[in-house]
Design a protein around this motif. Structure first.
Motif, PDB file in Angstrom:
ATOM      1  N   LEU A  83       0.623  -1.397  -0.230  1.00 45.38           N
ATOM      2  CA  LEU A  83       0.206   0.299  -0.130  1.00 45.38           C
ATOM      3  C   LEU A  83       0.812   1.374   0.451  1.00 45.38           C
ATOM      4  N   GLN A  86       1.990   1.165  -3.330  1.00 48.19           N
ATOM      5  CA  GLN A  86       0.772   2.149  -4.023  1.00 48.19           C
ATOM      6  C   GLN A  86       0.877   3.683  -3.857  1.00 48.19           C
ATOM      7  N   ASP A  87       0.890   3.580  -2.690  1.00 50.06           N
ATOM      8  CA  ASP A  87       0.510   5.368  -2.629  1.00 50.06           C
ATOM      9  C   ASP A  87       1.789   6.118  -3.217  1.00 50.06           C
ATOM     10  N   TYR A  88       2.974   5.625  -2.909  1.00 48.18           N
ATOM     11  CA  TYR A  88       4.061   6.628  -3.753  1.00 48.18           C
ATOM     12  C   TYR A  88       4.089   7.045  -5.059  1.00 48.18           C
ATOM     13  N   GLU A  91       1.601   9.136  -5.779  1.00 53.77           N
ATOM     14  CA  GLU A  91       1.755  11.053  -5.237  1.00 53.77           C
ATOM     15  C   GLU A  91       2.845  11.343  -6.224  1.00 53.77           C
TER      16      GLU A  91
END
Length: 129
Positions: A83, A86-88, A91
């Motif tokens: 997660l 994925q967020d990185y 962003e």
């Protein structure tokens, strides 16, 4: 005559340059999607194994003890890393970076995720032996 050949060569090279740039953008998009999907699969697989462990505990095949805590922690570690990666990715793309710019960090997070998954499976299998 020589000028017309040179103009045709320039037009061909411009067309090839556009084609290469278009392929690079398509490859970047595909690479980003593949990284994201792979991380999603790691998180899904870890979650599915956690669900299987819960079912095995309910069936009293496994006892809920210290042999189960560590593998569950490894699966949670795998999900968390997936997660975070994925967020990185999201962003970084929002900030205008490409997947090639962030590939080293994504590679590390992806490997940490699969390491947690593999370690959890190994420790869980060890509890059956």
């Amino acid at each position: 005559m020589e000028e017309s050949v040179q103009v045709e060569n320039n037009e061909d090279s411009i067309e090839k340059s556009r084609s290469v740039e278009k392929n690079k953008i398509q490859n970047e998009t595909i690479t980003t999607e593949l990284h994201f999907e792979l991380l999603k699969q790691y998180a899904w697989l870890s979650s599915a194994i956690i669900g299987a462990v819960v079912i095995l505990i309910q069936l009293k095949v496994l006892t809920f003890g210290s042999k189960v805590y560590i593998p569950l922690g490894c699966f949670c570690f795998s999900i968390l890393n997936s997660l975070i990666a994925q967020d990185y990715i999201v962003e970084s793309l929002t900030k205008g970076k490409t997947i090639y710019d962030i590939s080293k960090k994504v590679y590390i997070l992806r490997n940490l995720s699969i390491f947690g998954l593999g370690l959890g499976v190994g420790l869980l299998a060890n509890s059956f032996i």
